[in-house]
Design a protein around this motif. Structure first.
Motif, PDB file in Angstrom:
ATOM      1  N   ILE A 205       0.651  -1.067  -0.193  1.00 32.08           N
ATOM      2  CA  ILE A 205       0.333   0.128  -0.089  1.00 32.08           C
ATOM      3  C   ILE A 205       0.677   1.112  -0.061  1.00 32.08           C
ATOM      4  O   ILE A 205       1.923   1.011   0.321  1.00 32.08           O
TER       5      ILE A 205
ATOM      6  N   ASN B 156       2.820   4.784   0.791  1.00 32.83           N
ATOM      7  CA  ASN B 156       2.931   5.397   2.521  1.00 32.83           C
ATOM      8  C   ASN B 156       2.787   4.454   3.354  1.00 32.83           C
ATOM      9  O   ASN B 156       2.268   5.101   4.791  1.00 32.83           O
ATOM     10  N   HIS B 157       2.660   3.042   2.876  1.00 31.31           N
ATOM     11  CA  HIS B 157       2.508   2.380   4.383  1.00 31.31           C
ATOM     12  C   HIS B 157       1.892   1.866   5.128  1.00 31.31           C
ATOM     13  O   HIS B 157       1.997   1.778   6.181  1.00 31.31           O
ATOM     14  N   ASP B 158       0.246   2.372   4.798  1.00 30.11           N
ATOM     15  CA  ASP B 158      -0.400   3.517   6.040  1.00 30.11           C
ATOM     16  C   ASP B 158      -1.766   1.587   5.751  1.00 30.11           C
ATOM     17  O   ASP B 158      -2.047   0.923   5.817  1.00 30.11           O
ATOM     18  N   ASN B 159      -0.850   0.595   6.283  1.00 37.28           N
ATOM     19  CA  ASN B 159      -0.828  -0.612   6.667  1.00 37.28           C
ATOM     20  C   ASN B 159      -2.155  -0.598   8.137  1.00 37.28           C
ATOM     21  O   ASN B 159      -2.892  -1.457   8.041  1.00 37.28           O
TER      22      ASN B 159
ATOM     23  N   PHE C 170      -5.491   0.287   6.130  1.00 38.08           N
ATOM     24  CA  PHE C 170      -6.325  -0.563   5.620  1.00 38.08           C
ATOM     25  C   PHE C 170      -6.440  -2.271   6.252  1.00 38.08           C
ATOM     26  O   PHE C 170      -7.658  -2.894   5.862  1.00 38.08           O
TER      27      PHE C 170
ATOM     28  N   ALA D 299      -9.634  -0.970  -1.897  1.00 35.22           N
ATOM     29  CA  ALA D 299      -8.899   0.096  -1.867  1.00 35.22           C
ATOM     30  C   ALA D 299      -8.868   1.141  -2.367  1.00 35.22           C
ATOM     31  O   ALA D 299      -9.031   2.175  -1.532  1.00 35.22           O
ATOM     32  N   ASP D 300      -9.056   0.985  -3.764  1.00 35.24           N
ATOM     33  CA  ASP D 300     -10.230   2.495  -3.752  1.00 35.24           C
ATOM     34  C   ASP D 300     -11.339   2.796  -4.023  1.00 35.24           C
ATOM     35  O   ASP D 300     -11.311   4.356  -3.450  1.00 35.24           O
TER      36      ASP D 300
ATOM     37  N   ASN E 221     -12.112   2.678  -0.514  1.00 33.52           N
ATOM     38  CA  ASN E 221     -11.678   3.467   1.108  1.00 33.52           C
ATOM     39  C   ASN E 221     -10.547   3.695   0.667  1.00 33.52           C
ATOM     40  O   ASN E 221      -9.730   3.983   1.985  1.00 33.52           O
TER      41      ASN E 221
ATOM     42  N   PHE F  68      -7.687   4.137  -0.498  1.00 40.76           N
ATOM     43  CA  PHE F  68      -6.134   3.524  -0.644  1.00 40.76           C
ATOM     44  C   PHE F  68      -5.153   3.341  -1.796  1.00 40.76           C
ATOM     45  O   PHE F  68      -6.204   2.760  -2.490  1.00 40.76           O
ATOM     46  N   GLN F  69      -3.938   3.238  -2.282  1.00 41.56           N
ATOM     47  CA  GLN F  69      -3.720   3.625  -3.638  1.00 41.56           C
ATOM     48  C   GLN F  69      -2.997   1.606  -3.232  1.00 41.56           C
ATOM     49  O   GLN F  69      -1.448   1.705  -2.265  1.00 41.56           O
ATOM     50  N   VAL F  70      -2.850   0.661  -3.983  1.00 43.48           N
ATOM     51  CA  VAL F  70      -2.234  -0.697  -4.471  1.00 43.48           C
ATOM     52  C   VAL F  70      -1.149  -0.180  -4.910  1.00 43.48           C
ATOM     53  O   VAL F  70      -1.048   0.211  -6.525  1.00 43.48           O
TER      54      VAL F  70
END
Length: 331
Positions: A236, A238-241, A244, A282-283, A285, A287-289
């Motif tokens: 993901i 920015n590593h906003d794990n 997520f 992901a889109d 919510n 988040f960018q994969v």
């Protein structure tokens, strides 16, 4: 099948360091049983206790029905061992090494000659037996060591990191020799390794050992099944794990989520690819994969699932050499 090895709460401590921590397991007669884990996890210490070279701090173990502490000579009489450190005499020929080993076990001349021919054929060493081992490549030297392990009609053979230092071709050659020897002799084989592919290829059952404890034990197929139908690895932006993970866990087809090295590993249910759904999720919510991969569970995935890291990462951590440092301090 009957249990040929029984281990109960086996523990070994060096001062304040616990190198093997209350492990319990059994091994069936005729199977190849593997200890898979990073260097320093406790594999070799376990083998040394089972082969009577180290006295356990607590717990118990029996080999062929004999107690490893109270009946050491009987344990030794029913086993063979190939040590991690090379132990052949390189100035002797392969045949001389095998003959010397057989004499140590009091085999008669007729038995020695017959068994030497058997193991030379078994490990495909015919034609190399009269060459000094110093003149042979490492792979052949190691095969003579494995041959020696089968020389004395053992019920159990211990192989401690048998292919360490080998290239992949030599490693695969030895794997085939070990399988052939086990199948022909009907011998139980206990293998320690930190090579995922070695355990996957050779073992009927595997115990994953990490930081002195067994964290998983089963057949390789069942260990893989525990992961789910498919495994998806993704990264993901920015590593906003954390955020997520909290959201993805709510999806009913996500069985588990593991985080390691900045990436996520998802175990998912279903027969169809979940990648499109995951990207859409992901889109939706925010988040960018950055990267995504879907595959069937591997033994490497299993290791990560139960330990939270790859074997390479575990070996690179400071904790993997705890036992070595502790022994040095005690000298």
């Amino acid at each position: 099948m009957e249990d040929i090895i029984e281990v109960n709460e086996l523990t070994k401590a060096f001062g304040d360091l616990v190198a093997v921590n209350h492990i319990s397991f059994t091994v069936k007669r005729g199977e190849i049983f593997g200890f898979l884990g990073p260097n320093g996890a406790g594999k070799s210490t376990t083998i040394k206790m089972l082969t009577t070279l180290l006295r356990p701090t607590s717990g118990s173990a029996k080999i062929c029905g004999y107690d490893v502490v109270k009946e050491r000579d009987k344990v030794r009489s029913c086993m063979g061992i190939v040590f991690q450190d090379r132990s052949v005499d390189r100035y002797l020929t392969g045949r001389q090494n095998l003959d010397f080993h057989a004499r140590m076990y009091s085999l008669s001349k007729e038995e020695r000659e017959r068994k030497i021919e058997e193991v030379l054929n078994l490990l495909e060493l015919k034609g190399k037996e009269n060459v000094p081992l110093s003149n042979l490549p490492d792979g052949l030297k190691r095969r003579f060591e494995v041959a020696r392990g089968f020389m004395t009609y053992p019920e159990v053979v211990f192989l401690d990191e048998p292919t360490i230092g080998f290239d992949i071709k030599a490693r695969m050659d030895l794997w085939d020799q070990i399988k052939r020897a086990k199948e022909k002799e009907g011998t139980t084989v206990i293998l320690t390794t930190h090579f995922i592919e070695e355990a996957d290829y050779l073992c009927d059952r595997v115990a994953i050992i990490d930081q002195a404890k067994i964290v998983a034990l089963d057949t390789i197929d069942k260990l893989k099944e525990a992961m789910g139908t498919d495994v998806i690895s993704l990264e993901i932006a920015n590593h906003d794990n954390t955020a997520f993970i909290e959201r993805i866990k709510k999806l009913e087809w996500v069985r588990s989520v593991e985080e390691y090295g900045g990436s996520l590993m998802l175990s998912v249910k279903g027969h169809d690819s979940r990648v499109p759904e995951l990207i859409d999720f992901a889109d939706q919510n925010g988040f960018q994969v950055l990267g995504i991969d879907e595959h069937k569970p591997s033994l490497e995935d299993v290791f990560v699932h139960f330990t939270g890291k790859t074997i390479r990462e575990a070996e690179g951590s400071g904790g993997s050499n705890r036992a070595i440092r502790a022994r040095r301090r005690r000298r």
